[in-house]
Motif scaffolding. Structure first.
Motif, PDB file in Angstrom:
ATOM      1  N   LEU A 144       0.870  -1.180   0.000  1.00 62.32           N
ATOM      2  CA  LEU A 144       0.000   0.000   0.000  1.00 62.32           C
ATOM      3  C   LEU A 144       0.904   1.225   0.000  1.00 62.32           C
ATOM      4  CD1 LEU A 144      -2.637  -1.044   2.707  1.00 62.32           C
ATOM      5  CD2 LEU A 144      -2.755  -1.359   0.236  1.00 62.32           C
ATOM      6  N   ILE A 145       0.837   2.009  -1.062  1.00 70.63           N
ATOM      7  CA  ILE A 145       1.687   3.187  -1.185  1.00 70.63           C
ATOM      8  C   ILE A 145       0.820   4.386  -1.541  1.00 70.63           C
ATOM      9  CG2 ILE A 145       3.635   1.767  -1.942  1.00 70.63           C
ATOM     10  CD1 ILE A 145       3.150   2.905  -4.784  1.00 70.63           C
ATOM     11  N   GLY A 146       1.452   5.539  -1.583  1.00 70.52           N
ATOM     12  CA  GLY A 146       0.736   6.746  -1.971  1.00 70.52           C
ATOM     13  C   GLY A 146       1.131   7.919  -1.111  1.00 70.52           C
ATOM     14  N   PRO A 147       0.612   9.114  -1.454  1.00 73.81           N
ATOM     15  CA  PRO A 147       0.936  10.316  -0.678  1.00 73.81           C
ATOM     16  C   PRO A 147       0.446  10.207   0.758  1.00 73.81           C
ATOM     17  CG  PRO A 147      -0.142  10.862  -2.765  1.00 73.81           C
ATOM     18  CD  PRO A 147      -0.287   9.393  -2.586  1.00 73.81           C
ATOM     19  N   SER A 148       1.054  10.975   1.658  1.00 72.97           N
ATOM     20  CA  SER A 148       0.621  11.005   3.054  1.00 72.97           C
ATOM     21  C   SER A 148      -0.833  11.456   3.131  1.00 72.97           C
ATOM     22  CB  SER A 148       1.494  11.967   3.873  1.00 72.97           C
ATOM     23  OG  SER A 148       2.836  11.513   3.897  1.00 72.97           O
ATOM     24  N   GLY A 149      -1.583  10.789   4.009  1.00 73.61           N
ATOM     25  CA  GLY A 149      -2.994  11.122   4.163  1.00 73.61           C
ATOM     26  C   GLY A 149      -3.891  10.428   3.157  1.00 73.61           C
ATOM     27  N   GLY A 150      -3.322   9.545   2.344  1.00 71.13           N
ATOM     28  CA  GLY A 150      -4.130   8.866   1.320  1.00 71.13           C
ATOM     29  C   GLY A 150      -4.964   7.730   1.872  1.00 71.13           C
ATOM     30  N   GLY A 151      -4.642   7.230   3.078  1.00 72.80           N
ATOM     31  CA  GLY A 151      -5.454   6.178   3.682  1.00 72.80           C
ATOM     32  C   GLY A 151      -4.763   4.839   3.816  1.00 72.80           C
ATOM     33  N   LYS A 152      -3.432   4.807   3.643  1.00 77.48           N
ATOM     34  CA  LYS A 152      -2.699   3.528   3.681  1.00 77.48           C
ATOM     35  C   LYS A 152      -2.799   2.855   5.051  1.00 77.48           C
ATOM     36  CE  LYS A 152       1.196   5.499   2.667  1.00 77.48           C
ATOM     37  NZ  LYS A 152       0.683   6.891   2.672  1.00 77.48           N
ATOM     38  N   ARG A 165      11.969   1.395  -3.235  1.00 80.11           N
ATOM     39  CA  ARG A 165      12.805   0.194  -3.320  1.00 80.11           C
ATOM     40  C   ARG A 165      12.332  -0.867  -2.328  1.00 80.11           C
ATOM     41  NH1 ARG A 165      18.774   0.533  -0.608  1.00 80.11           N
ATOM     42  NH2 ARG A 165      18.133   0.905   1.547  1.00 80.11           N
ATOM     43  N   THR A 166      11.642  -0.419  -1.268  1.00 80.12           N
ATOM     44  CA  THR A 166      11.107  -1.365  -0.293  1.00 80.12           C
ATOM     45  C   THR A 166      10.015  -2.223  -0.911  1.00 80.12           C
ATOM     46  OG1 THR A 166      11.556   0.216   1.478  1.00 80.12           O
ATOM     47  CG2 THR A 166      10.025  -1.555   1.997  1.00 80.12           C
ATOM     48  N   VAL A 167       9.245  -1.666  -1.852  1.00 78.75           N
ATOM     49  CA  VAL A 167       8.105  -2.392  -2.420  1.00 78.75           C
ATOM     50  C   VAL A 167       8.371  -2.879  -3.845  1.00 78.75           C
ATOM     51  CG1 VAL A 167       6.515  -1.075  -0.983  1.00 78.75           C
ATOM     52  CG2 VAL A 167       7.012  -0.268  -3.290  1.00 78.75           C
ATOM     53  N   SER A 168       9.606  -2.686  -4.317  1.00 81.58           N
ATOM     54  CA  SER A 168       9.887  -3.073  -5.702  1.00 81.58           C
ATOM     55  C   SER A 168       9.733  -4.568  -5.929  1.00 81.58           C
ATOM     56  CB  SER A 168      11.306  -2.633  -6.088  1.00 81.58           C
ATOM     57  OG  SER A 168      12.260  -3.236  -5.220  1.00 81.58           O
ATOM     58  N   GLY A 169       9.901  -5.371  -4.865  1.00 82.87           N
ATOM     59  CA  GLY A 169       9.756  -6.812  -5.005  1.00 82.87           C
ATOM     60  C   GLY A 169       8.374  -7.318  -4.669  1.00 82.87           C
ATOM     61  N   ALA A 170       7.412  -6.408  -4.453  1.00 86.36           N
ATOM     62  CA  ALA A 170       6.048  -6.814  -4.117  1.00 86.36           C
ATOM     63  C   ALA A 170       5.373  -7.479  -5.309  1.00 86.36           C
ATOM     64  CB  ALA A 170       5.242  -5.603  -3.653  1.00 86.36           C
ATOM     65  N   ASP A 171       4.439  -8.378  -5.011  1.00 89.48           N
ATOM     66  CA  ASP A 171       3.667  -9.021  -6.077  1.00 89.48           C
ATOM     67  C   ASP A 171       2.572  -8.103  -6.605  1.00 89.48           C
ATOM     68  OD1 ASP A 171       4.825 -11.820  -5.844  1.00 89.48           O
ATOM     69  OD2 ASP A 171       4.097 -11.526  -3.805  1.00 89.48           O
ATOM     70  N   HIS A 172       2.126  -7.202  -5.746  1.00 90.74           N
ATOM     71  CA  HIS A 172       0.947  -6.403  -6.081  1.00 90.74           C
ATOM     72  C   HIS A 172       1.068  -5.057  -5.383  1.00 90.74           C
ATOM     73  CE1 HIS A 172      -3.701  -5.924  -5.495  1.00 90.74           C
ATOM     74  NE2 HIS A 172      -3.266  -5.221  -6.523  1.00 90.74           N
ATOM     75  N   ILE A 173       0.785  -3.990  -6.099  1.00 90.51           N
ATOM     76  CA  ILE A 173       0.865  -2.646  -5.522  1.00 90.51           C
ATOM     77  C   ILE A 173      -0.492  -1.971  -5.653  1.00 90.51           C
ATOM     78  CG2 ILE A 173       1.831  -0.336  -5.815  1.00 90.51           C
ATOM     79  CD1 ILE A 173       4.478  -1.580  -6.497  1.00 90.51           C
ATOM     80  N   VAL A 174      -0.939  -1.385  -4.538  1.00 93.94           N
ATOM     81  CA  VAL A 174      -2.173  -0.593  -4.513  1.00 93.94           C
ATOM     82  C   VAL A 174      -1.786   0.821  -4.125  1.00 93.94           C
ATOM     83  CG1 VAL A 174      -4.446  -0.289  -3.481  1.00 93.94           C
ATOM     84  CG2 VAL A 174      -3.560  -2.597  -3.871  1.00 93.94           C
ATOM     85  N   LEU A 175      -2.007   1.771  -5.018  1.00 96.49           N
ATOM     86  CA  LEU A 175      -1.656   3.164  -4.764  1.00 96.49           C
ATOM     87  C   LEU A 175      -2.921   3.911  -4.343  1.00 96.49           C
ATOM     88  CD1 LEU A 175       0.775   5.321  -6.851  1.00 96.49           C
ATOM     89  CD2 LEU A 175      -1.219   6.332  -5.785  1.00 96.49           C
ATOM     90  N   LEU A 176      -2.930   4.378  -3.091  1.00 95.14           N
ATOM     91  CA  LEU A 176      -4.078   5.099  -2.549  1.00 95.14           C
ATOM     92  C   LEU A 176      -3.812   6.597  -2.563  1.00 95.14           C
ATOM     93  CD1 LEU A 176      -4.861   2.829   0.546  1.00 95.14           C
ATOM     94  CD2 LEU A 176      -6.231   3.010  -1.528  1.00 95.14           C
ATOM     95  N   LYS A 177      -4.774   7.334  -3.063  1.00100.15           N
ATOM     96  CA  LYS A 177      -4.670   8.794  -3.092  1.00100.15           C
ATOM     97  C   LYS A 177      -6.047   9.382  -2.842  1.00100.15           C
ATOM     98  CE  LYS A 177      -3.278  12.744  -5.942  1.00100.15           C
ATOM     99  NZ  LYS A 177      -2.861  13.208  -7.282  1.00100.15           N
ATOM    100  N   ASP A 178      -6.127  10.292  -1.869  1.00 96.38           N
ATOM    101  CA  ASP A 178      -7.391  10.956  -1.529  1.00 96.38           C
ATOM    102  C   ASP A 178      -8.507   9.962  -1.216  1.00 96.38           C
ATOM    103  OD1 ASP A 178      -6.175  13.428  -1.969  1.00 96.38           O
ATOM    104  OD2 ASP A 178      -6.698  13.399  -4.099  1.00 96.38           O
TER     105      ASP A 178
END
Length: 581
Positions: free
Chosen positions: A371-379, A536-549
């Motif tokens: 779970l990645i994204g800008p601060s306050g996105g809901g991660k 680089r911490t998540v570059s080896g992840a199988d799946h990325i969810v980018l949360l914004k707003d």
């Protein structure tokens, strides 16, 4: 009646029964305390001639042995009554206090973890420690004696009217007046009590904050400024406490002064009636003795009434905690797998301020979902919803096809291992800090988990190895060492789902490499939700969810999101540029 007492005074069922029992014991004690007065009355009656005593044949002579036996009997009765009173008033209250603290601890255990995020810690500590102590004092000293003094006074008052109505009225008119003075001061006393409580909590907040931030205060030369503000809070407590005591004192002293007029009116009216021959001398003497005795417990009870009025604030705070809704659910939990699904989930910490609006994604069993994204996105919020720290407002979060909100929180959390950025350790040994992950784990299991988490390297250098006490919150260890202990704890728990919340964000490159090596062992074959800002911490992840707003802006594998050239690709590019510098 029992239910009303339980609700009104924050008592257990047994505590309500014990309260009635202690009040009854105090009533009997107060009435028994009139036995010396009765004994004195009959003794004086024997000494006076019949013409003065007022009733022929009532002053039959009895020898010294009779009076010695009578005194001994009264003494024995008073001893037994006082022993029963002490047992029911104090010992039972202390047992109820223990029950109250245990009930409170059990309530805190059942409350959702979100409660502790919303609640001011100093306020909560005041309730657990201060309010409990205040109620213990109230039910051992104030409530039973006040209730008993009112009941016993009524009983004695009724008996006085059988002797002489006019003289009884002259003796007792002051009692309702004194009670009304204190009772009608309730609003003022509650106002003063709330001000004092607010000042106490503000000061406790300041002291706790000072202790927690002393390092930052010293490093910024801000101790003098901060302590001057803390001094002001302490002075405010003193000022408010004096004002509160003054307000209480004004009403209580006024009421007690009114009580003293009862003796004056009894003596004045009685003298007039005696001079006119309306009452015998013995009756007049009896009334003077009784009123001198009856006002003493009542005067003390007026102080108790003022204290009881102030105690209502503590009771209300305790009941507020008891009334907090708890998370419930089934303890029978047999999910199909360890897949977590967010299905159009929405959530708000405060009404009208949505943090997650319409979030849908799947964290599959055996995969690492970042779970990645800008601060306050809901991660972090999404990760906590997955573990049911909070419950979603809309949509659903499921674990193996079962909505997490239908599962008992403790049962659900037994399936999660969580590694936070801010590690919490206890002032205990390394061994016991790791063993928290699995109750009853053997020393061999703890050492195996520590070895997997790369802890051997630094533990062997500690003075007593795994038996070394590491200080409050692991103060004797570095950040990387504390993180590795947290990972060892998670490895020992061996749960099917791992939540990693910025586990390496505050570490240097060397420690991050060591922690990453430990994490690689932890996540193997498990469902993993990882929150991170470093790409680089998540570059080896199988799946990325980018949360914004509060919504899913991008969703896919790292390669797919890079090829899109969207926000994820932009974040990778920015961090790569920063690394080049």
């Amino acid at each position: 009646m029992i239910e009303k007492l339980m609700k009104k005074y924050a008592l257990s069922r047994k505590g309500a029964y014990d309260f009635i029992k202690s009040t009854a014991a105090c009533v009997v004690n107060d009435i028994a305390m009139m036995l010396p007065v009765a004994l004195l009355y009959f003794f004086v009656m024997q000494l006076l001639p019949v013409s003065v005593g007022g009733t022929a044949g009532t002053n039959q002579y009895r020898g010294p042995l009779y009076w010695l036996c009578a005194v001994a009997a009264v003494f024995l009765v008073l001893y037994v009554v006082n022993w029963i009173k002490y047992d029911s008033q104090f010992l039972s209250t202390y047992k109820e206090s223990a029950v109250r603290r245990m009930t409170l601890a059990e309530k805190l255990r059942e409350l959702p973890l979100s409660f502790f995020g919303r609640k001011d810690i100093s306020d909560l500590t005041t309730t657990i420690m201060g309010d409990c102590t205040r109620l213990e004092q109230a039910f051992s000293h104030w409530f039973p004696t006040f209730a008993a003094s009112i009941i016993s006074t009524l009983i004695i008052a009724v008996s006085l009217f059988f002797f002489n109505v006019k003289l009884a009225a002259a003796s007792l008119w002051v009692i309702p007046v004194a009670l009304l003075i204190v009772f009608f001061s309730r609003c003022v006393q509650n106002w003063a009590g709330r001000k004092k409580m607010a000042a106490d909590i503000a000061c406790a907040d300041g002291i706790q904050e000072c202790l927690e931030t002393v390092r930052d205060l010293k490093s910024n030369n801000a101790e003098r400024r901060y302590l001057s503000g803390l001094d002001e809070k302490i002075r405010k407590i003193e000022k408010v406490a004096i004002k509160s005591e003054y307000v209480t004192g004004v009403f209580v002293v006024s009421a007690q002064m009114v009580l003293k007029f009862g003796i004056v009116t009894t003596a004045f009216i009685g003298s007039m009636m005696l001079a006119r021959g309306e009452i015998p001398l013995l009756t007049f003497i009896m009334f003077l003795i009784v009123v001198s005795r009856i006002y003493d417990p009542l005067g003390l009870s007026l102080q108790n009434l003022a204290a009881i009025i102030n105690t209502q604030l503590n009771i209300d705070r305790m009941n507020e905690l008891y009334d907090c809704p708890v998370q419930t659910g089934t303890t029978r939990f047999e999910p199909a797998d360890s897949t977590i699904v967010f299905d159009h989930a929405g959530f708000s910490y405060n009404e009208g301020e949505a943090v997650l609006r319409d979030v849908s994604f799947t964290a599959k069993q055996g995969e690492v979902t970042a779970l990645i994204g800008p601060s306050g996105g809901g991660k972090s919020t999404a990760a906590k919803l997955a573990a049911r720290f909070w419950d979603v407002d809309r949509g659903a979060v499921t674990f193996g096809g079962i909505p997490v909100r239908s599962v008992d929180p403790e049962t659900l959390l037994s399936r999660y291992s969580i590694v936070f950025q801010d590690v919490t350790l206890f002032n205990n040994t390394v061994m016991e800090n790791i063993r928290i992950g699995k109750y009853g784990a053997s020393d061999e299991e703890v050492r195996a988990a520590a070895h997997e988490a790369q802890c051997d390297e630094f533990v062997q250098q500690l003075p007593h190895g795994y038996e070394t006490v590491i200080g409050e919150n692991g103060s004797e260890l570095s950040g990387g060492e504390r993180q590795r202990l947290s990972i060892a704890r998670a490895l020992l728990k061996n749960a099917p789902i791992i939540l990693l919340d910025e586990a390496t964000a505050s570490l240097d490159a060397e420690n991050e490499t060591k922690v990453q090596r430990a994490l690689s062992r932890l996540v193997k074959g498990r469902t993993v939700l990882v929150i991170a800002h470093r790409m680089r911490t998540v570059s080896g992840a199988d799946h990325i969810v980018l949360l914004k707003d509060g919504v899913v802006a991008e969703d896919g594998t790292p390669e797919e999101l890079l090829s899109l050239g969207g926000l994820y690709a932009h974040m990778v590019s920015l961090q790569k540029t920063d690394a080049d510098y």
